[in-house]
Write a protein that holds these residues in place. Structure first.
Motif, PDB file in Angstrom:
ATOM      1  N   ARG A 230       0.828  -1.206   0.000  1.00  0.00           N
ATOM      2  CA  ARG A 230       0.000   0.000   0.000  1.00  0.00           C
ATOM      3  C   ARG A 230       0.866   1.261   0.000  1.00  0.00           C
ATOM      4  NH1 ARG A 230      -1.280   2.956   4.224  1.00  0.00           N
ATOM      5  NH2 ARG A 230      -0.759   1.296   5.691  1.00  0.00           N
ATOM      6  N   LEU A 231       1.892   1.305   0.850  1.00  0.00           N
ATOM      7  CA  LEU A 231       2.774   2.465   0.913  1.00  0.00           C
ATOM      8  C   LEU A 231       3.530   2.653  -0.404  1.00  0.00           C
ATOM      9  CD1 LEU A 231       4.196   1.959   4.503  1.00  0.00           C
ATOM     10  CD2 LEU A 231       2.821   3.910   3.747  1.00  0.00           C
ATOM     11  N   THR A 232       4.001   1.555  -0.974  1.00  0.00           N
ATOM     12  CA  THR A 232       4.750   1.638  -2.230  1.00  0.00           C
ATOM     13  C   THR A 232       3.871   2.168  -3.353  1.00  0.00           C
ATOM     14  OG1 THR A 232       6.149  -0.222  -1.539  1.00  0.00           O
ATOM     15  CG2 THR A 232       6.115   0.312  -3.889  1.00  0.00           C
ATOM     16  N   LEU A 233       2.654   1.673  -3.452  1.00  0.00           N
ATOM     17  CA  LEU A 233       1.737   2.129  -4.501  1.00  0.00           C
ATOM     18  C   LEU A 233       1.364   3.596  -4.298  1.00  0.00           C
ATOM     19  CD1 LEU A 233      -0.569  -1.010  -4.827  1.00  0.00           C
ATOM     20  CD2 LEU A 233       1.185  -0.238  -6.424  1.00  0.00           C
ATOM     21  N   ALA A 234       1.233   4.009  -3.034  1.00  0.00           N
ATOM     22  CA  ALA A 234       0.900   5.409  -2.762  1.00  0.00           C
ATOM     23  C   ALA A 234       2.010   6.327  -3.252  1.00  0.00           C
ATOM     24  CB  ALA A 234       0.665   5.604  -1.266  1.00  0.00           C
ATOM     25  N   VAL A 235       3.280   5.960  -3.000  1.00  0.00           N
ATOM     26  CA  VAL A 235       4.392   6.774  -3.464  1.00  0.00           C
ATOM     27  C   VAL A 235       4.469   6.747  -4.990  1.00  0.00           C
ATOM     28  CG1 VAL A 235       6.910   7.007  -3.447  1.00  0.00           C
ATOM     29  CG2 VAL A 235       5.688   6.534  -1.323  1.00  0.00           C
ATOM     30  N   MET A 236       4.236   5.579  -5.597  1.00  0.00           N
ATOM     31  CA  MET A 236       4.220   5.497  -7.059  1.00  0.00           C
ATOM     32  C   MET A 236       3.169   6.427  -7.654  1.00  0.00           C
ATOM     33  SD  MET A 236       4.670   1.383  -7.647  1.00  0.00           S
ATOM     34  CE  MET A 236       4.099   1.449  -9.354  1.00  0.00           C
ATOM     35  N   SER A 237       2.011   6.510  -7.013  1.00  0.00           N
ATOM     36  CA  SER A 237       0.916   7.301  -7.586  1.00  0.00           C
ATOM     37  C   SER A 237       1.243   8.787  -7.635  1.00  0.00           C
ATOM     38  CB  SER A 237      -0.369   7.076  -6.776  1.00  0.00           C
ATOM     39  OG  SER A 237      -0.254   7.636  -5.475  1.00  0.00           O
ATOM     40  N   SER A 238       2.074   9.266  -6.693  1.00  0.00           N
ATOM     41  CA  SER A 238       2.381  10.695  -6.655  1.00  0.00           C
ATOM     42  C   SER A 238       3.750  11.044  -7.223  1.00  0.00           C
ATOM     43  CB  SER A 238       2.295  11.216  -5.214  1.00  0.00           C
ATOM     44  OG  SER A 238       3.220  10.558  -4.379  1.00  0.00           O
ATOM     45  N   CYS A 239       4.653  10.047  -7.309  1.00  0.00           N
ATOM     46  CA  CYS A 239       6.043  10.350  -7.693  1.00  0.00           C
ATOM     47  C   CYS A 239       6.573   9.491  -8.835  1.00  0.00           C
ATOM     48  CB  CYS A 239       6.976  10.152  -6.492  1.00  0.00           C
ATOM     49  SG  CYS A 239       6.477  11.005  -4.984  1.00  0.00           S
ATOM     50  N   GLY A 240       5.840   8.480  -9.262  1.00  0.00           N
ATOM     51  CA  GLY A 240       6.383   7.487 -10.173  1.00  0.00           C
ATOM     52  C   GLY A 240       6.688   7.971 -11.570  1.00  0.00           C
ATOM     53  N   MET A 241       5.996   9.028 -11.998  1.00  0.00           N
ATOM     54  CA  MET A 241       6.199   9.537 -13.361  1.00  0.00           C
ATOM     55  C   MET A 241       6.896  10.895 -13.352  1.00  0.00           C
ATOM     56  SD  MET A 241       5.047   7.041 -15.154  1.00  0.00           S
ATOM     57  CE  MET A 241       4.699   7.621 -16.818  1.00  0.00           C
ATOM     58  N   TYR A 242       7.707  11.123 -12.318  1.00  0.00           N
ATOM     59  CA  TYR A 242       8.533  12.324 -12.186  1.00  0.00           C
ATOM     60  C   TYR A 242       7.674  13.590 -12.244  1.00  0.00           C
ATOM     61  CZ  TYR A 242      12.177   8.869 -12.944  1.00  0.00           C
ATOM     62  OH  TYR A 242      12.978   7.773 -12.850  1.00  0.00           O
ATOM     63  N   ASP A 243       8.128  14.603 -12.987  1.00  0.00           N
ATOM     64  CA  ASP A 243       7.365  15.842 -13.008  1.00  0.00           C
ATOM     65  C   ASP A 243       6.162  15.775 -13.947  1.00  0.00           C
ATOM     66  OD1 ASP A 243       9.343  15.616 -14.895  1.00  0.00           O
ATOM     67  OD2 ASP A 243       9.845  17.728 -14.985  1.00  0.00           O
ATOM     68  N   GLY A 244       5.870  14.584 -14.471  1.00  0.00           N
ATOM     69  CA  GLY A 244       4.623  14.362 -15.197  1.00  0.00           C
ATOM     70  C   GLY A 244       3.620  13.573 -14.383  1.00  0.00           C
ATOM     71  N   ALA A 245       3.872  13.401 -13.074  1.00  0.00           N
ATOM     72  CA  ALA A 245       3.040  12.532 -12.243  1.00  0.00           C
ATOM     73  C   ALA A 245       1.614  13.047 -12.091  1.00  0.00           C
ATOM     74  CB  ALA A 245       3.687  12.347 -10.866  1.00  0.00           C
ATOM     75  N   GLY A 246       1.453  14.361 -11.947  1.00  0.00           N
ATOM     76  CA  GLY A 246       0.111  14.909 -11.782  1.00  0.00           C
ATOM     77  C   GLY A 246      -0.745  14.701 -13.022  1.00  0.00           C
ATOM     78  N   ARG A 247      -0.171  15.003 -14.177  1.00  0.00           N
ATOM     79  CA  ARG A 247      -0.904  14.780 -15.435  1.00  0.00           C
ATOM     80  C   ARG A 247      -1.217  13.310 -15.619  1.00  0.00           C
ATOM     81  NH1 ARG A 247       1.388  13.287 -19.942  1.00  0.00           N
ATOM     82  NH2 ARG A 247       3.449  14.014 -19.270  1.00  0.00           N
ATOM     83  N   TRP A 248      -0.255  12.427 -15.267  1.00  0.00           N
ATOM     84  CA  TRP A 248      -0.465  10.988 -15.406  1.00  0.00           C
ATOM     85  C   TRP A 248      -1.658  10.524 -14.561  1.00  0.00           C
ATOM     86  CZ3 TRP A 248       1.270   6.937 -18.236  1.00  0.00           C
ATOM     87  CH2 TRP A 248       1.004   5.660 -17.755  1.00  0.00           C
ATOM     88  N   MET A 249      -1.716  10.945 -13.304  1.00  0.00           N
ATOM     89  CA  MET A 249      -2.812  10.495 -12.446  1.00  0.00           C
ATOM     90  C   MET A 249      -4.144  11.045 -12.928  1.00  0.00           C
ATOM     91  SD  MET A 249      -1.967   8.244 -10.321  1.00  0.00           S
ATOM     92  CE  MET A 249      -3.471   8.226  -9.341  1.00  0.00           C
ATOM     93  N   ALA A 250      -4.151  12.238 -13.498  1.00  0.00           N
ATOM     94  CA  ALA A 250      -5.396  12.801 -14.018  1.00  0.00           C
ATOM     95  C   ALA A 250      -5.867  12.056 -15.264  1.00  0.00           C
ATOM     96  CB  ALA A 250      -5.211  14.285 -14.328  1.00  0.00           C
ATOM     97  N   GLU A 251      -4.932  11.716 -16.161  1.00  0.00           N
ATOM     98  CA  GLU A 251      -5.308  11.130 -17.446  1.00  0.00           C
ATOM     99  C   GLU A 251      -5.400   9.610 -17.416  1.00  0.00           C
ATOM    100  OE1 GLU A 251      -2.525  12.576 -20.312  1.00  0.00           O
ATOM    101  OE2 GLU A 251      -3.290  14.639 -20.260  1.00  0.00           O
ATOM    102  N   VAL A 252      -4.514   8.949 -16.658  1.00  0.00           N
ATOM    103  CA  VAL A 252      -4.467   7.484 -16.635  1.00  0.00           C
ATOM    104  C   VAL A 252      -5.015   6.939 -15.318  1.00  0.00           C
ATOM    105  CG1 VAL A 252      -2.984   5.452 -16.866  1.00  0.00           C
ATOM    106  CG2 VAL A 252      -2.509   7.513 -18.208  1.00  0.00           C
ATOM    107  N   GLY A 253      -4.532   7.492 -14.216  1.00  0.00           N
ATOM    108  CA  GLY A 253      -5.153   7.210 -12.936  1.00  0.00           C
ATOM    109  C   GLY A 253      -4.772   5.921 -12.260  1.00  0.00           C
TER     110      GLY A 253
END
Length: 424
Positions: A230-253
């Motif tokens: 759970r902790l690992t996935l949480a960090v991946m969701s906010s940091c896994g795609m570097y400075d594109g992470a916010g756009r990634w979570m909005a578009e892919v989720g």
């Protein structure tokens, strides 16, 4: 009957193949020689069923995709409190190799290079040799993949020869007492971690292990605690795609992690792991075609974590009644891609050889688009194999019964089947 899922994945590859945007990672000599046209995708369900299309057996180095897994290993070995003493959990908003630390001199998260070097140094303790630390990591990642993984020494040496920036990070970390090894040994250990070789099937299985709460879905081995996943996935969701992470979570989720060799993995908790490979990268260091594949899969399968679409929460097959001549499969719950995959896998493995087959949808609460499409394609393939197929659908859940070849799925009544009529 062969499951239609590999065919579906191949269609996704065909849609993204014309996209030739991006460039291979030319700052690492060995990666600069990669064939930019290689393309592959794999999916692993939480029940351990693996499907792939394209270059499923092509090997490439994990690079930064190794970071969340080694972070999970550190959490498993030392616990969150000890790991947070040396690395934070916040998005950086900077490039993955930026020469900067947080205000307390800790790297801001474990998925940028500075944080990954620190996490690597935790494994086996500060007194570990490079060889022992790397072997612990390699062995752990092999258990996650379900087979013995190897280090690509040629890529490793190529990276070490051009590691000035990572050496600068290591010197900076050492100057603040965050790591104890020499800068050279710290970078060598981290680079060997990044040079472990995998294919997309390996990554899909490893990702599905995180989705499955730490239980490797193919071997059944319990490798990580559920809280660690759970902790690992949480960090991946906010940091896994570097400075594109916010756009990634909005578009892919979905929680994801990229690597500069061209790999990309994503995890849908409780359901599946997905991995792609395509070497051309965008300016953020993420695979161009890989991102497109994930966008298509997310939209098709309803994978977005913020989606309000219903997800099935029970095993989709309630029971099976079967004789030598006919069979009825009773389905239940909401049928999305994951549920349809489980149904199709059960049908494929059941060795059904009868002349008549029916799927009973009375206890089905609904379908999403891809779930309906997968089941209809499966029924079409059974019919092509000479099986008399039909659906029992008293609540009219299976609307639009036209199959991909333009013909209709027959609708039957329970009494049309002898085994149902006998009440067995």
């Amino acid at each position: 009957m062969k499951t239609p899922i590999p065919y579906y994945l191949a269609q996704i590859l065909d849609k993204v193949r014309p996209n030739e945007g991006g460039e291979v990672a030319d700052y690492i000599p060995e990666l600069a020689t990669a064939d930019p046209d290689i393309l592959g995708v794999a999916v692993c369900s939480a029940t351990g069923h693996v499907y792939h299309a394209g270059a499923g057996e092509h090997r490439f180095t994990m690079q930064s995709i190794s970071k969340p897994f080694v972070y999970a290993l550190a959490l498993q070995e030392f616990g969150l409190a000890a790991v947070r003493e040396v690395v934070g959990m916040e998005p950086s908003g900077e490039a993955f190799n930026e020469l900067s630390l947080g205000g307390d001199h800790r790297p801001v998260n474990p998925l940028i290079n500075a944080g990954a070097i620190v996490v690597n140094q935790l494994i086996d303790g500060v007194d570990s040799t490079v060889e022992d630390r790397v072997e612990t990591i390699r062995s752990f990642l092999s258990r996650m993949a379900g087979r013995e993984l190897e280090i690509d020494e040629q890529v490793c040496q190529s990276e070490v020869d051009t590691a000035e920036r990572n050496l600068s990070l290591a010197h900076m970390l050492r100057s603040y007492g965050i790591i104890q090894d020499t800068a050279h040994d710290a970078v060598l250990s981290y680079t060997k971690q990044c040079s472990i070789s995998v294919d997309v099937r390996d990554l899909a299985v490893m990702s599905a292990t995180l989705a499955n709460g730490g239980q490797q879905p193919v071997t059944g081995e319990m490798i990580l605690d559920a809280d660690v996943c759970r902790l690992t996935l949480a960090v991946m969701s906010s940091c896994g795609m570097y400075d594109g992470a916010g756009r990634w979570m909005a578009e892919v989720g979905i929680p994801a992690k990229s690597g500069v060799s061209g790999g990309l993995l994503g995890t849908l908790p409780g359901q599946l792991g997905v991995a792609t490979f395509s070497p051309r990268l965008n300016p953020e260091g993420n695979s161009v075609r890989g991102e497109e594949i994930f966008k298509l899969l997310s939209a098709d399968m309803g994978l977005h974590l913020m989606s309000t679409e219903r997800r099935f929460g029970v095993y989709p097959i309630r029971e099976i009644e079967q004789t030598a001549e006919e069979a009825i499969f009773y389905l239940q719950g909401h049928i999305n891609f994951t549920a349809a995959e489980a149904v199709l896998y059960e049908l494929q493995q059941d060795n059904f050889r009868g002349a008549r087959l029916a799927l009973d949808f009375e206890q089905v609460t609904g379908f999403n688009t891809i779930g309906r499409r997968m089941l209809k394609e499966g029924l079409r393939r059974f019919r092509e194999a000479g099986v008399d197929v039909a659906v029992i659908d008293p609540r009219a859940r299976m609307t639009n019964l036209e199959m991909s070849d333009g013909t209709m799925v027959p609708v039957a009544e329970p009494d049309d089947y002898q085994i149902a009529g006998e009440g067995t």
